[in-house]
Design a protein around this motif. Structure first.
Motif, short mmCIF file in Angstrom:
data_model
loop_
_atom_site.label_atom_id
_atom_site.label_comp_id
_atom_site.label_asym_id
_atom_site.label_seq_id
_atom_site.Cartn_x
_atom_site.Cartn_y
_atom_site.Cartn_z
N LEU A 234 2.34 -0.20 13.85
CA LEU A 234 1.68 0.12 12.66
C LEU A 234 2.30 0.20 11.31
CD1 LEU A 234 -1.28 1.47 13.33
CD2 LEU A 234 -0.61 3.48 12.82
N ARG A 235 3.46 0.35 11.37
CA ARG A 235 3.96 0.37 9.97
C ARG A 235 4.12 -0.91 9.51
NH1 ARG A 235 7.04 4.55 7.71
NH2 ARG A 235 8.50 2.70 6.83
N ARG A 236 4.44 -2.09 10.31
CA ARG A 236 4.41 -3.27 9.88
C ARG A 236 2.95 -3.85 9.20
NH1 ARG A 236 8.10 -3.54 14.37
NH2 ARG A 236 6.35 -4.13 15.82
N ILE A 237 1.99 -3.50 10.04
CA ILE A 237 0.82 -3.74 9.54
C ILE A 237 0.51 -3.29 8.14
CG2 ILE A 237 -1.68 -3.48 9.99
CD1 ILE A 237 -1.15 -3.65 12.98
N LEU A 238 0.92 -2.07 7.77
CA LEU A 238 0.64 -1.23 6.67
C LEU A 238 1.26 -1.88 5.74
CD1 LEU A 238 0.35 2.60 7.82
CD2 LEU A 238 -1.34 1.20 7.27
N MET A 239 2.54 -2.46 5.76
CA MET A 239 3.43 -3.08 4.65
C MET A 239 2.75 -4.32 4.70
SD MET A 239 7.28 -2.09 6.11
CE MET A 239 8.03 -2.99 4.57
N GLY A 240 2.19 -5.01 5.39
CA GLY A 240 1.40 -6.30 5.33
C GLY A 240 0.33 -6.11 4.33
N GLU A 241 -0.54 -4.90 4.59
CA GLU A 241 -1.81 -4.71 3.59
C GLU A 241 -1.09 -4.31 2.24
OE1 GLU A 241 -4.78 -1.80 5.17
OE2 GLU A 241 -3.69 -1.66 6.88
N LEU A 242 -0.16 -3.68 1.85
CA LEU A 242 0.45 -3.40 0.81
C LEU A 242 0.68 -4.64 -0.02
CD1 LEU A 242 2.42 -0.09 1.05
CD2 LEU A 242 0.46 -0.41 -0.25
N LEU A 243 1.45 -5.62 0.68
CA LEU A 243 1.74 -6.75 0.28
C LEU A 243 0.94 -7.69 -0.51
CD1 LEU A 243 4.83 -7.78 2.54
CD2 LEU A 243 5.00 -7.01 0.07
N VAL A 244 -0.34 -7.74 0.61
CA VAL A 244 -1.34 -8.59 0.21
C VAL A 244 -2.14 -7.69 -0.77
CG1 VAL A 244 -3.51 -9.51 1.13
CG2 VAL A 244 -1.73 -9.34 2.56
N LEU A 245 -2.47 -6.45 -0.91
CA LEU A 245 -2.92 -5.83 -1.92
C LEU A 245 -2.44 -6.15 -3.32
CD1 LEU A 245 -5.51 -3.87 -2.52
CD2 LEU A 245 -3.66 -2.01 -2.30
N ALA A 246 -0.96 -6.29 -3.15
CA ALA A 246 -0.17 -6.56 -4.59
C ALA A 246 -0.65 -7.87 -5.16
CB ALA A 246 1.29 -6.50 -4.39
N ILE A 247 -1.20 -8.94 -4.38
CA ILE A 247 -1.61 -10.03 -4.82
C ILE A 247 -2.82 -9.99 -5.73
CG2 ILE A 247 -2.35 -12.48 -4.19
CD1 ILE A 247 -0.68 -12.31 -1.65
N ILE A 248 -3.74 -8.90 -5.65
CA ILE A 248 -4.94 -8.86 -6.20
C ILE A 248 -4.85 -8.48 -7.79
CG2 ILE A 248 -6.88 -7.46 -6.30
CD1 ILE A 248 -6.89 -7.36 -3.37
N PRO A 249 -3.93 -7.67 -8.06
CA PRO A 249 -3.66 -7.69 -9.61
C PRO A 249 -3.26 -8.58 -10.39
CG PRO A 249 -2.88 -5.80 -8.42
CD PRO A 249 -3.17 -6.66 -7.29
N VAL A 250 -2.47 -9.75 -9.81
CA VAL A 250 -1.86 -10.77 -10.09
C VAL A 250 -3.12 -11.82 -10.41
CG1 VAL A 250 -0.31 -12.77 -9.98
CG2 VAL A 250 0.39 -10.56 -9.10
N LEU A 251 -3.96 -11.83 -9.32
CA LEU A 251 -5.10 -12.76 -9.52
C LEU A 251 -6.14 -12.32 -10.67
CD1 LEU A 251 -5.91 -13.38 -5.87
CD2 LEU A 251 -4.61 -14.84 -7.26
N ALA A 252 -6.21 -10.77 -10.66
CA ALA A 252 -6.91 -10.40 -11.73
C ALA A 252 -6.41 -10.81 -13.29
CB ALA A 252 -7.14 -8.86 -11.67
N ALA A 253 -5.07 -10.73 -13.46
CA ALA A 253 -4.41 -10.97 -14.46
C ALA A 253 -4.62 -12.59 -14.75
CB ALA A 253 -2.73 -10.69 -14.55
#
Length: 264
Positions: A234-253
């Motif tokens: 479960l921790r590995r899945i949660l870390m993957g979610e955080l990594l993909v979520l970090a891409i969204i602000p980069v795309l917004a910029a």
């Protein structure tokens, strides 16, 4: 033609009235009518030259007094026209000022609405990132207990609520924001953001299902604690979610700087 029209008031009386030529042998001005009487110095100069006064100058003295009223009327008319133009200019200036104020007000209102929508949207994104970080901190063997499982259920519910809020705020901003839907719908970077958020949502399915199952187990057995290997997955899945979520602000910029729509 214009000169004839201006001199018309004086031409008729000047031509039809009886005239007599100036006697150059004398300096007397009695031979001229009062309207055509010239100054004594001019008469002396004419007597000295011994030249006959041309006919076109006979009514010149009468022409000027006759046209004085005409030019006064023209002056009054010109002043009236200038006053009318000035009033019209002031009205146009006031109308233009009102239009500019209305445009500025509407533009300011649209900009403020877009600012509020963007702020709410960003706060929701930061909120879901905080929820994921909280889940990652709770899903640890050292922190796991029946109370932690219940807390994870509440945190996961907040995660789902924030995800729906992000979608709602984002699409409201697309359709009712200052930039308009064309700015977003024809931009591939926007669809990359949507895809990244979709990946985050898909990754969150497994943790949500496991947390719900843990809660049922805790209700059945208050001493229930998840297995360590399950917590690791479960921790590995949660870390993957955080990594993909970090891409969204980069795309917004990237979108804010015109990438994807050819204005960068």
């Amino acid at each position: 033609m214009v000169l004839l029209m201006i001199a018309a008031p004086a031409l008729v009386p000047a031509i039809t009235s009886p005239r007599r030529y100036i006697d150059h042998s004398t300096s007397s001005t009695a031979l001229l009518p009062p309207s055509g009487r010239r100054s004594e110095s001019v008469m002396r100069a004419s007597a000295t030259t011994k030249a006959r006064v041309p006919w076109r100058f006979r009514f010149s003295a009468a022409l000027l007094p006759s046209t004085a009223g005409f030019w006064a009327a023209v002056g009054d008319t010109t002043m009236g026209m200038k006053s009318t133009h000035a009033r019209s200019a002031r009205r146009r200036h006031r109308a233009t000022a009102e239009q500019v104020y209305s445009m500025r007000t509407s533009t300011t209102g649209a900009a403020m609405s877009d600012f509020l929508l963007a702020s709410i949207h960003h706060l929701f994104v930061f909120g879901i990132a905080a929820v994921l970080a909280a889940q990652l901190a709770l899903v640890r063997p050292a922190a796991m207990s029946s109370g932690t499982v219940r807390l994870l259920g509440r945190v996961d519910a907040a995660y789902g609520l924030l995800a729906l809020s992000i979608l709602a705020a984002g699409f409201i901003r697309v359709w009712f924001g200052a930039k308009g839907p064309d700015f977003y719908l024809h931009n591939p970077v926007f669809w990359a953001k949507i895809a990244a958020f979709g990946v985050v949502g898909l990754l969150s399915i497994r943790p949500s299902m496991r947390i719900a199952a843990w809660q049922k187990s805790v209700k059945a057995d208050s001493a229930f604690v998840p297995a360590q290997d399950e917590l690791g997955r479960l921790r590995r899945i949660l870390m993957g979610e955080l990594l993909v979520l970090a891409i969204i602000p980069v795309l917004a910029a990237a979108m804010a700087r015109g990438l994807g729509n050819g204005t960068a």
